[in-house]
Scaffold this active site. Structure first.
Site, short mmCIF file in Angstrom:
data_model
loop_
_atom_site.label_atom_id
_atom_site.label_comp_id
_atom_site.label_asym_id
_atom_site.label_seq_id
_atom_site.Cartn_x
_atom_site.Cartn_y
_atom_site.Cartn_z
N GLY A 250 2.40 7.33 -5.81
CA GLY A 250 2.12 7.45 -7.24
C GLY A 250 1.10 6.46 -7.76
O GLY A 250 0.24 6.80 -8.58
N HIS A 251 1.17 5.22 -7.25
CA HIS A 251 0.41 4.18 -7.95
C HIS A 251 -1.08 4.16 -7.64
O HIS A 251 -1.81 3.33 -8.17
CB HIS A 251 1.05 2.80 -7.73
CG HIS A 251 0.89 2.21 -6.37
ND1 HIS A 251 0.08 1.12 -6.13
CD2 HIS A 251 1.45 2.51 -5.19
CE1 HIS A 251 0.15 0.79 -4.85
NE2 HIS A 251 0.99 1.63 -4.27
N CYS B 66 -5.62 -12.07 4.33
CA CYS B 66 -5.27 -13.46 4.58
C CYS B 66 -3.83 -13.50 5.08
O CYS B 66 -2.91 -13.31 4.30
CB CYS B 66 -5.42 -14.26 3.30
SG CYS B 66 -5.12 -15.99 3.54
N1 PMP Z 1 -1.60 4.57 2.86
C1 PMP Z 1 -2.76 4.21 2.33
C2 PMP Z 1 -4.02 4.85 2.82
C3 PMP Z 1 -2.80 3.27 1.30
O1 PMP Z 1 -3.97 2.93 0.76
C4 PMP Z 1 -1.59 2.70 0.85
C5 PMP Z 1 -1.59 1.66 -0.25
N2 PMP Z 1 -2.49 0.63 -0.06
C6 PMP Z 1 -0.40 3.11 1.44
C7 PMP Z 1 -0.43 4.06 2.44
C8 PMP Z 1 0.93 2.55 1.02
O2 PMP Z 1 1.27 3.02 -0.24
P1 PMP Z 1 2.52 2.41 -1.02
O3 PMP Z 1 2.00 1.19 -1.70
O4 PMP Z 1 2.94 3.47 -1.97
O5 PMP Z 1 3.57 2.12 -0.02
#
Ligand code: PMP
Length: 398
Positions: A204-205, A330
Site C-alpha cells: 500500500g505505502h 548503511c
Molecule cells: N518489494 C519492493 C520492490 C519494494 O520496493 C519494497 C519496499 N521498499 C518491498 C518489496 C517491501 O514492501 P513493504 O515495505 O510493504 O514490506
C-alpha cells in the site's frame, strides 16, 4: 524551508482521498469483521468491496484470488515459502541478484534449507540476459520469482514474457512477481499481458496508502499453501483479524493509481526526464544508472557521482529540505554498496556516490527546479574535498 520529497520509492504520502475512506473504519466502524452482530456487517462488506476494487484494478480478475496482507514483504514471504511448502517434489528456484531483500533473503534462506536457487545476474544496463534465463529453467524448476520493476534503478523486467517462457517450458512452474514498484506506474493486467503469472505481490505505502498493508494475488489452481496460520480470515489463506481501514485505504489507493497510470505517469516522466537532462548537463562525471534499459519506471532517477559519497550528498540535500535516498545501504557501521549497483558493475569510483530521486504525482515543476538549483553546487563542493577529484581539470583522478 519547503520540504521537497523525492523519495517515493521508499514510501509515499497518504492521499487525502485514501484517508477519507479510511476514517470511518478508524473511528465509528471499528468492529471485528468476523463478529456476528449487524454492526460488524459493514466492516465485512467493506473488505469484500475492497477486494472487488483491487481485483478490477489488476485486470478484472476474480476477486477471490486477492488476499490482503500486512506488507509486500509478507506477500513475498507467503508467495515463496507457500509455494515451496506445497511442492516438496521440486527443488529448484530461479530469482535474480537485484530483487528487493524481501525476495533475495528468502532465496538465500531457501538455499540453507536445501533448495537449489539460481540467482540470475544483470548486465551493465541492469537488464537480465534472456538466454541465461532460458538456460536456467530445468525439469525440476518449481518457482520463478522476478520483480516487475527495481526499486533502486527503476529498471523494468519483461515479466509477461518470462512467465510465458516458463509455462511453455513446463506448465508446472509457478511464476511469482514482486509488483511493488510497478503498480500505479505500469499497467498490471493479470487477465491480459500477465496471464501466466501465478502470484503477484504489492504494497500500500508505495501507492499513497498507509504503511502496513499489502496484497498477494494467488491465481486459482496454483499449488500454494498459506504462510500465516491461525484463524479462518481470508478464507484460511492469511490468518489474523483484518485491518479494515487499511484494506479500504489500499483499495482506494489502487483505484487512484490505476486511474492515473497514463496521464499522471507521463507528467511524472516529463519531470524526471527534464531533471535528468539538466543534471547531466550541469554536473561532470555522473552515471545515470539503468539509462539504457529498454523500460525504466517513469518516476525513478538513479545517479552515481564519481569520487564522492552518496551519504554526504544526501546530508547536504537534506540541509536544503530535499529528501532523497542513496543506492547504498548503511549496515552495522560499514558502508556496503548497493547489491543492485554492484550487480550492474557500476564503476567502483561511482558506486558509493549514488543517489536515488523518485517522484510521485504530488511532485511539481518547482520541486524539479529546486533540485536543479541545489544539487550541482553540492556535488562541486563535495568534490573539492575529495582526494579523487582534480578541481583544476574538473575530472576524476585516481
Ligand atoms: N518489494 C519492493 C520492490 C519494494 O520496493 C519494497 C519496499 N521498499 C518491498 C518489496 C517491501 O514492501 P513493504 O515495505 O510493504 O514490506
Amino acid at each position: 524551508m519547503k520540504t521537497v520529497y523525492v523519495d517515493n520509492n521508499a514510501t509515499t504520502a497518504i492521499a487525502p482521498e485514501v484517508l477519507g475512506v479510511m476514517q470511518p473504519y478508524l473511528t465509528s466502524d471499528y468492529f471485528n469483521p468476523s463478529s456476528m452482530y449487524d454492526a460488524a456487517r459493514s466492516s465485512a462488506e467493506a473488505i469484500e468491496s475492497a477486494r472487488r476494487t483491487v481485483a478490477s484494478c489488476l485486470g478484472g480478475i476474480d476477486p477471490d484470488q486477492i488476499i490482503f496482507t500486512g506488507s509486500a514483504t509478507e506477500s513475498n514471504n507467503a508467495a515463496l515459502f507457500g509455494t515451496v511448502q506445497a511442492n516438496p517434489e521440486r527443488r529448484h528456484v530461479i530469482t535474480t541478484t537485484i530483487e528487493h531483500p524481501s525476495v533475495l533473503e528468502i532465496g538465500k534462506e531457501l538455499e540453507r534449507r536445501g533448495q537449489e536457487v539460481t540467482f540470475l545476474s544483470v548486465d551493465h544496463n541492469g537488464e537480465l540476459v534472456l538466454d541465461d534465463y532460458v538456460r536456467a529453467l530445468r525439469s525440476d524448476t518449481l518457482l520463478v520469482s522476478i520483480m516487475m520493476a527495481n526499486n533502486e534503478t527503476g529498471v523494468c523486467y519483461p515479466v509477461a514474457e518470462l512467465a510465458r517462457i516458463a509455462k511453455e517450458t513446463d506448465p508446472g512452474i509457478v511464476v511469482h512477481t514482486d509488483a511493488t514498484q510497478a503498480l500505479g506506474k505500469l499497467p498490471v493486467d493479470l487477465q491480459g499481458e500477465l496471464q501466466h503469472v501465478d502470484l503477484l505481490s504489492f504494497s500500500g505505502h508505495k501507492i499513497h496508502a498507509p504503511k502496513g498493508v499489502g496484497s498477494l494475488f494467488v491465481r486459482r489452481g496454483t499449488r500454494w499453501r498459506p504462510f500465516i496460520l491461525g484463524g479462518h480470515q481470508e478464507k484460511g489463506r492469511r490468518a489474523g483479524t483484518e485491518n479494515v481501514p487499511y484494506i479500504v485505504g489500499l483499495a482506494k489507493a489502487c483505484e487512484l493509481a490505476i486511474a492515473g497510470v497514463a496521464d499522471e505517469q507521463s507528467r511524472v516522466r516529463n519531470m524526471r526526464d527534464r531533471l535528468q537532462k539538466a543534471l547531466v548537463e550541469r554536473i561532470p562525471a555522473v552515471e545515470v544508472n539503468g539509462k539504457q534499459a529498454a523500460v525504466r519506471l517513469p518516476n525513478t532517477l538513479n545517479l552515481a557521482f564519481h569520487g564522492i559519497e552518496g551519504e554526504a550528498i544526501l546530508f547536504e540535500l537534506s540541509r536544503h529540505g530535499i529528501c532523497a535516498s542513496s543506492g547504498s545501504a548503511c549496515t552495522s557501521g560499514t558502508l556496503d554498496p548497493s547489491h543492485v549497483l554492484k550487480a550492474m558493475q557500476v564503476p567502483f569510483t561511482a558506486i558509493h556516490g549514488s543517489v536515488r530521486i523518485s517522484l510521485s504525482r504530488y511532485n511539481n515543476e518547482d520541486d524539479i527546479e529546486r533540485i536543479i538549483e541545489v544539487l550541482p553546487d553540492i556535488i562541486a563542493r563535495l568534490r573539492k574535498l575529495s582526494p579523487y577529484w582534480n578541481d583544476e581539470r574538473n575530472c576524476l583522478e585516481i
